[in-house]
Design a protein around this motif. Structure first.
Motif, PDB file in Angstrom:
ATOM      1  N   MET A 141      -7.164  -0.562  -3.384  1.00  0.00           N
ATOM      2  CA  MET A 141      -6.072  -0.012  -3.124  1.00  0.00           C
ATOM      3  C   MET A 141      -4.973  -0.414  -2.387  1.00  0.00           C
ATOM      4  SD  MET A 141      -7.507   3.539  -3.667  1.00  0.00           S
ATOM      5  CE  MET A 141      -6.324   4.534  -2.250  1.00  0.00           C
ATOM      6  N   ASN A 142      -5.386  -1.419  -1.789  1.00  0.00           N
ATOM      7  CA  ASN A 142      -3.705  -2.308  -1.110  1.00  0.00           C
ATOM      8  C   ASN A 142      -3.755  -3.934  -1.321  1.00  0.00           C
ATOM      9  OD1 ASN A 142      -5.735  -3.483   0.417  1.00  0.00           O
ATOM     10  ND2 ASN A 142      -5.759  -1.480   1.658  1.00  0.00           N
ATOM     11  N   TYR A 160       3.324   1.130  -2.957  1.00  0.00           N
ATOM     12  CA  TYR A 160       2.572   0.506  -4.007  1.00  0.00           C
ATOM     13  C   TYR A 160       2.754   1.641  -4.936  1.00  0.00           C
ATOM     14  CZ  TYR A 160      -2.081  -1.600  -5.791  1.00  0.00           C
ATOM     15  OH  TYR A 160      -2.820  -2.101  -6.279  1.00  0.00           O
ATOM     16  N   GLN A 192       0.881  -1.268   0.062  1.00  0.00           N
ATOM     17  CA  GLN A 192      -0.005  -0.230   0.324  1.00  0.00           C
ATOM     18  C   GLN A 192       0.579   1.857   0.477  1.00  0.00           C
ATOM     19  OE1 GLN A 192      -1.824  -0.136   3.969  1.00  0.00           O
ATOM     20  NE2 GLN A 192      -0.149  -0.390   4.640  1.00  0.00           N
TER      21      GLN A 192
END
Length: 331
Positions: free
Chosen positions: A139-140, A119, A115
């Motif tokens: 998102m993660n 990321y 994340q």
């Protein structure tokens, strides 16, 4: 014939239609259409802050063999970006490479979630320096894993092997490697006695072969490696028939036994190399008096007592013979 008739019927009408078309007007229209498209393209390239959304495949590398992920891993991510028209056009035309996620590197130091900046930087590596990331999904990515038990298992072949008419499998097929490592829960591993291959058929093999086969999937179990090679030794064989006398053992001293017929044919397959080495003396059919003397029908089944180890698929003809006991004359 029907197709030709239809073409013949409609051909004059088609010719008449195209003869009435004003080709100069059509060509002029196409020219201005192409020109308009070029002007639109030039304006698009110069335009700032053009948005686009792209799907990027995900590829996970350096995954430890003895772990399983606690959550399903996404196979792609969707990213929304903004850039000038030229760069967006290049992104549209560019082949989309997989975003590689090094699991061992990211999870180093008990980190289990991809994340934030880490990321975002991986995503940015797929884009141009001028491109702005507006958003991305997921998102993660959770990379949490659980430790698995392991068990070494022999590979077991499930399938069929056939050879061409003049060839046979010379020996048992073997695997490279002969054993694989299975990872899973203790309960799932206890049920496994071997790593069975997917059902595979090898037809009409003409020479010694080394071929790939997959290990059959088992739910909750991971096999390393998941693919092995099967080694199948093939040799060219020929058939041969030898006549062998039928004899008996453990006969009482006061009896003699005669068989009808007194000889049997033994047919077998042998390699061309071994063919000339085989002699009739290598074979024997010896019947035990104690096993057949009480047969009420006066017949006995034939069994091959001795034979060279190099032969394959020996067959005896006839499969049984009649017998007769005679008393020996005392002198």
């Amino acid at each position: 014939m029907e197709v030709k008739a239809i073409i013949k019927k409609w051909l004059p009408g088609i010719k008449a239609f195209f003869s009435t078309v004003q080709w100069k007007n059509v060509l002029a229209f196409l020219f201005f259409l192409v020109l308009a498209f070029i002007f639109w393209l030039m304006l698009f390239f110069q335009k700032e802050n053009v948005e686009g959304t792209y799907r990027i495949p995900l590829k996970y590398t350096n995954i430890p063999d003895d772990v399983v992920f606690d959550n399903p891993l996404p196979s792609f991510l969707e990213v929304s970006v903004a850039d000038n028209g030229a760069q967006i056009f290049r992104l549209d035309m560019r082949k989309r490479d997989s975003l590689e996620i090094d699991v061992a590197e990211i999870t180093e130091g008990n980190n289990t979630v991809l994340q934030g900046d880490q990321y975002r930087q991986l995503i940015r590596n797929q884009l141009f320096p001028s491109t702005t990331i507006r958003g991305y999904y997921p998102m993660n990515i959770s990379l949490a894993t659980s430790k698995l038990q392991n068990k070494e298992l022999p590979v077991i072949f499930d399938g069929e092997i056939t050879t061409s008419r003049a060839n046979l499998v010379a020996d048992s097929a073997t695997f490279i490697p002969e054993v694989v490592m299975a990872y899973g829960s203790q309960q799932s591993l206890e049920k496994l006695k071997g790593a069975v291959t997917e059902y595979t058929v090898f037809k009409n093999l003409k020479a010694t072969s080394q071929l790939p086969v997959k290990i059959n999937n088992v739910e909750g179990v991971k096999f390393i490696p998941s693919r092995v090679d099967i080694y199948i030794p093939i040799r060219e064989y020929t058939e041969r028939t030898i006549e062998v006398p039928i004899t008996a053992t453990h006969i009482p001293s006061n009896l003699d036994v005669k068989f009808f017929p007194s000889r049997a044919n033994v047919t077998f397959s042998v390699t061309l190399d071994e063919y000339k080495k085989i002699v009739p003396e290598d074979f024997s059919i010896k019947l035990d008096y104690r096993k057949f003397h009480s047969n009420e029908d006066g017949r006995v089944e034939l069994e091959l007592t001795d034979a060279p180890s190099s032969i394959i698929n020996p067959r005896i003809s006839p499969t049984s013979v009649e017998f007769l006991f005679e008393s020996k004359t005392k002198r």
